[in-house]
Design a protein around this motif. Structure first.
Motif, PDB file in Angstrom:
ATOM      1  N   PRO A 264       0.816  -1.219   0.000  1.00 50.81           N
ATOM      2  CA  PRO A 264       0.000   0.000   0.000  1.00 50.81           C
ATOM      3  C   PRO A 264       0.855   1.276   0.000  1.00 50.81           C
ATOM      4  O   PRO A 264       1.840   1.371   0.725  1.00 50.81           O
ATOM      5  CB  PRO A 264      -0.801  -0.097   1.295  1.00 50.81           C
ATOM      6  N   VAL A 265       0.448   2.221  -0.829  1.00 44.60           N
ATOM      7  CA  VAL A 265       1.099   3.528  -0.902  1.00 44.60           C
ATOM      8  C   VAL A 265       0.161   4.543  -0.257  1.00 44.60           C
ATOM      9  O   VAL A 265      -1.013   4.636  -0.623  1.00 44.60           O
ATOM     10  CB  VAL A 265       1.393   3.931  -2.367  1.00 44.60           C
ATOM     11  N   TRP A 266       0.659   5.268   0.724  1.00 39.33           N
ATOM     12  CA  TRP A 266      -0.105   6.337   1.369  1.00 39.33           C
ATOM     13  C   TRP A 266       0.174   7.628   0.608  1.00 39.33           C
ATOM     14  O   TRP A 266       1.327   7.921   0.251  1.00 39.33           O
ATOM     15  CB  TRP A 266       0.319   6.487   2.822  1.00 39.33           C
ATOM     16  N   LEU A 267      -0.856   8.431   0.389  1.00 39.49           N
ATOM     17  CA  LEU A 267      -0.741   9.684  -0.362  1.00 39.49           C
ATOM     18  C   LEU A 267      -1.275  10.828   0.482  1.00 39.49           C
ATOM     19  O   LEU A 267      -2.326  10.694   1.120  1.00 39.49           O
ATOM     20  CB  LEU A 267      -1.574   9.600  -1.647  1.00 39.49           C
ATOM     21  N   TRP A 268      -0.556  11.952   0.494  1.00 37.48           N
ATOM     22  CA  TRP A 268      -1.056  13.128   1.198  1.00 37.48           C
ATOM     23  C   TRP A 268      -0.329  14.379   0.722  1.00 37.48           C
ATOM     24  O   TRP A 268       0.712  14.310   0.087  1.00 37.48           O
ATOM     25  CB  TRP A 268      -0.934  12.983   2.719  1.00 37.48           C
ATOM     26  N   VAL A 269      -0.929  15.525   1.007  1.00 36.99           N
ATOM     27  CA  VAL A 269      -0.302  16.824   0.778  1.00 36.99           C
ATOM     28  C   VAL A 269      -0.274  17.560   2.108  1.00 36.99           C
ATOM     29  O   VAL A 269      -1.152  17.380   2.955  1.00 36.99           O
ATOM     30  CB  VAL A 269      -1.026  17.668  -0.303  1.00 36.99           C
ATOM     31  N   ASP A 270       0.752  18.351   2.316  1.00 37.44           N
ATOM     32  CA  ASP A 270       0.893  19.095   3.569  1.00 37.44           C
ATOM     33  C   ASP A 270       0.256  20.479   3.511  1.00 37.44           C
ATOM     34  O   ASP A 270      -0.008  21.081   4.535  1.00 37.44           O
ATOM     35  CB  ASP A 270       2.372  19.243   3.934  1.00 37.44           C
ATOM     36  N   ASP A 271       0.022  20.981   2.323  1.00 35.58           N
ATOM     37  CA  ASP A 271      -0.449  22.359   2.136  1.00 35.58           C
ATOM     38  C   ASP A 271      -1.946  22.394   1.847  1.00 35.58           C
ATOM     39  O   ASP A 271      -2.368  22.527   0.722  1.00 35.58           O
ATOM     40  CB  ASP A 271       0.348  23.032   1.023  1.00 35.58           C
TER      41      ASP A 271
ATOM     42  N   CYS B 135      -6.614   7.988   1.766  1.00 35.94           N
ATOM     43  CA  CYS B 135      -6.042   8.411   0.490  1.00 35.94           C
ATOM     44  C   CYS B 135      -4.823   7.542   0.161  1.00 35.94           C
ATOM     45  O   CYS B 135      -3.729   7.817   0.640  1.00 35.94           O
ATOM     46  CB  CYS B 135      -5.660   9.890   0.561  1.00 35.94           C
ATOM     47  N   GLY B 136      -5.041   6.512  -0.625  1.00 38.27           N
ATOM     48  CA  GLY B 136      -3.932   5.625  -0.944  1.00 38.27           C
ATOM     49  C   GLY B 136      -4.201   4.799  -2.181  1.00 38.27           C
ATOM     50  O   GLY B 136      -5.275   4.846  -2.784  1.00 38.27           O
ATOM     51  N   HIS B 137      -3.197   4.001  -2.549  1.00 39.86           N
ATOM     52  CA  HIS B 137      -3.268   3.176  -3.755  1.00 39.86           C
ATOM     53  C   HIS B 137      -2.309   2.011  -3.603  1.00 39.86           C
ATOM     54  O   HIS B 137      -1.266   2.134  -2.954  1.00 39.86           O
ATOM     55  CB  HIS B 137      -2.885   4.017  -4.982  1.00 39.86           C
ATOM     56  N   THR B 138      -2.642   0.881  -4.214  1.00 43.94           N
ATOM     57  CA  THR B 138      -1.747  -0.273  -4.256  1.00 43.94           C
ATOM     58  C   THR B 138      -1.529  -0.647  -5.721  1.00 43.94           C
ATOM     59  O   THR B 138      -2.500  -0.931  -6.439  1.00 43.94           O
ATOM     60  CB  THR B 138      -2.342  -1.461  -3.478  1.00 43.94           C
ATOM     61  N   TYR B 139      -0.274  -0.608  -6.160  1.00 47.52           N
ATOM     62  CA  TYR B 139       0.047  -0.990  -7.538  1.00 47.52           C
ATOM     63  C   TYR B 139      -0.026  -2.498  -7.679  1.00 47.52           C
ATOM     64  O   TYR B 139       0.335  -3.247  -6.765  1.00 47.52           O
ATOM     65  CB  TYR B 139       1.446  -0.496  -7.914  1.00 47.52           C
ATOM     66  N   THR B 140      -0.485  -2.959  -8.856  1.00 49.31           N
ATOM     67  CA  THR B 140      -0.590  -4.392  -9.115  1.00 49.31           C
ATOM     68  C   THR B 140       0.383  -4.863 -10.197  1.00 49.31           C
ATOM     69  O   THR B 140       0.458  -6.057 -10.473  1.00 49.31           O
ATOM     70  CB  THR B 140      -2.023  -4.765  -9.528  1.00 49.31           C
ATOM     71  N   SER B 141       1.109  -3.926 -10.792  1.00 48.20           N
ATOM     72  CA  SER B 141       2.099  -4.302 -11.805  1.00 48.20           C
ATOM     73  C   SER B 141       3.283  -3.347 -11.743  1.00 48.20           C
ATOM     74  O   SER B 141       3.169  -2.215 -11.271  1.00 48.20           O
ATOM     75  CB  SER B 141       1.476  -4.298 -13.207  1.00 48.20           C
TER      76      SER B 141
ATOM     77  N   TYR C 297       1.688   9.414   6.711  1.00 49.60           N
ATOM     78  CA  TYR C 297       2.164   8.163   7.281  1.00 49.60           C
ATOM     79  C   TYR C 297       3.229   8.460   8.331  1.00 49.60           C
ATOM     80  O   TYR C 297       4.152   9.233   8.090  1.00 49.60           O
ATOM     81  CB  TYR C 297       2.753   7.257   6.189  1.00 49.60           C
ATOM     82  N   THR C 298       3.100   7.859   9.499  1.00 47.16           N
ATOM     83  CA  THR C 298       4.071   7.992  10.583  1.00 47.16           C
ATOM     84  C   THR C 298       4.456   6.591  11.032  1.00 47.16           C
ATOM     85  O   THR C 298       3.591   5.827  11.483  1.00 47.16           O
ATOM     86  CB  THR C 298       3.470   8.773  11.771  1.00 47.16           C
ATOM     87  N   SER C 299       5.728   6.234  10.924  1.00 52.37           N
ATOM     88  CA  SER C 299       6.167   4.864  11.219  1.00 52.37           C
ATOM     89  C   SER C 299       5.912   4.466  12.671  1.00 52.37           C
ATOM     90  O   SER C 299       5.681   3.297  12.959  1.00 52.37           O
ATOM     91  CB  SER C 299       7.642   4.685  10.861  1.00 52.37           C
ATOM     92  N   ARG C 300       5.941   5.406  13.605  1.00 55.15           N
ATOM     93  CA  ARG C 300       5.679   5.098  15.017  1.00 55.15           C
ATOM     94  C   ARG C 300       4.214   4.770  15.276  1.00 55.15           C
ATOM     95  O   ARG C 300       3.885   4.152  16.277  1.00 55.15           O
ATOM     96  CB  ARG C 300       6.086   6.274  15.913  1.00 55.15           C
TER      97      ARG C 300
ATOM     98  N   ALA D  73       2.037  -2.289   6.347  1.00 55.93           N
ATOM     99  CA  ALA D  73       1.255  -3.239   5.563  1.00 55.93           C
ATOM    100  C   ALA D  73      -0.210  -2.813   5.437  1.00 55.93           C
ATOM    101  O   ALA D  73      -0.948  -3.365   4.618  1.00 55.93           O
ATOM    102  CB  ALA D  73       1.335  -4.631   6.197  1.00 55.93           C
ATOM    103  N   GLU D  74      -0.639  -1.832   6.228  1.00 62.52           N
ATOM    104  CA  GLU D  74      -2.021  -1.369   6.174  1.00 62.52           C
ATOM    105  C   GLU D  74      -2.199  -0.280   5.123  1.00 62.52           C
ATOM    106  O   GLU D  74      -1.292   0.508   4.872  1.00 62.52           O
ATOM    107  CB  GLU D  74      -2.451  -0.820   7.536  1.00 62.52           C
ATOM    108  N   GLU D  75      -3.399  -0.218   4.571  1.00 62.53           N
ATOM    109  CA  GLU D  75      -3.730   0.827   3.608  1.00 62.53           C
ATOM    110  C   GLU D  75      -4.026   2.133   4.334  1.00 62.53           C
ATOM    111  O   GLU D  75      -4.442   2.126   5.492  1.00 62.53           O
ATOM    112  CB  GLU D  75      -4.945   0.417   2.785  1.00 62.53           C
ATOM    113  N   SER D  76      -3.832   3.241   3.641  1.00 60.90           N
ATOM    114  CA  SER D  76      -4.188   4.548   4.185  1.00 60.90           C
ATOM    115  C   SER D  76      -5.676   4.573   4.488  1.00 60.90           C
ATOM    116  O   SER D  76      -6.486   4.036   3.718  1.00 60.90           O
ATOM    117  CB  SER D  76      -3.859   5.649   3.172  1.00 60.90           C
ATOM    118  N   PRO D  77      -6.075   5.222   5.585  1.00 60.09           N
ATOM    119  CA  PRO D  77      -7.496   5.273   5.916  1.00 60.09           C
ATOM    120  C   PRO D  77      -8.317   6.160   4.980  1.00 60.09           C
ATOM    121  O   PRO D  77      -9.542   6.043   4.933  1.00 60.09           O
ATOM    122  CB  PRO D  77      -7.513   5.827   7.339  1.00 60.09           C
TER     123      PRO D  77
END
Length: 173
Positions: free
Chosen positions: A56-63, A120-126, A106-109, A114-118
């Motif tokens: 899973p890829v988490w996506l976000w913007v700070d602004d 805004c996210g995406h999982t590539y399949t190829s 995403y914050t590692s702590r 392995a979890e998806e973003s609650p």
């Protein structure tokens, strides 16, 4: 031009010029002076390293803050406010991800990788090289010193980043 003069008091003799402000035109001038930055793309895993297929890829913007600008002429002023209203991600693999807000950083702590973003996210399949683009829509409202106000057409800002999606295989011996 957002204003012109008109004569009051019975015409040019004994009358005085009073500025008549076109507040909507002034709102467009203020809108043109807005300094909206492009979305600052943040991802986890980072775009700087290869992204694994099926992770899973988490996506976000700070602004995600509103921006304002003001335009003035003799007789009045207008303030426009641009507020982020939607965020759309083109993931470069034919998938579009629509997010209602800025996404969760995403914050590692705190988060499990392995979890998806609650939100805004995406999982590539190829695997493959992808161009990820974030487009932020801004709703535009204006108000004036006369009490007039309204909405103007939305603005959209876009930025992109290249990512490499790879597969990883385990070897059993």
């Amino acid at each position: 031009m957002a204003w012109c003069s008109a004569t009051v008091g019975g015409g040019p003799v004994g009358g005085e010029a009073v500025p008549q402000v076109d507040y909507e035109a002034l709102a467009y001038e203020a809108r043109a002076s807005l300094s909206l930055g492009t979305p600052g793309i943040s991802m986890s895993p980072s775009a700087d390293a290869p992204i694994l297929v099926r992770v899973p890829v988490w996506l976000w913007v700070d602004d995600w803050d509103a921006q304002s600008a003001t335009a003035s002429v003799p007789g009045g002023s207008v303030t426009v406010t641009a507020t982020p209203s939607a965020l759309s991600w083109d993931m470069g693999d034919g998938t579009t991800v629509e997010c209602e807000g800025p996404g969760t950083a995403y914050t590692s702590r705190v988060h499990d990788p392995a979890e998806e973003s609650p939100d805004c996210g995406h999982t590539y399949t190829s695997r493959g090289d992808r161009e990820v683009a974030a487009s932020m829509a801004w709703s535009i409202e204006w108000s004036s010193t006369s009490g007039e106000g309204g909405s103007l057409p939305d603005l959209v800002t876009t930025s992109s980043v290249s990512v490499r999606v790879v597969e990883s295989s385990g070897v059993v011996t």
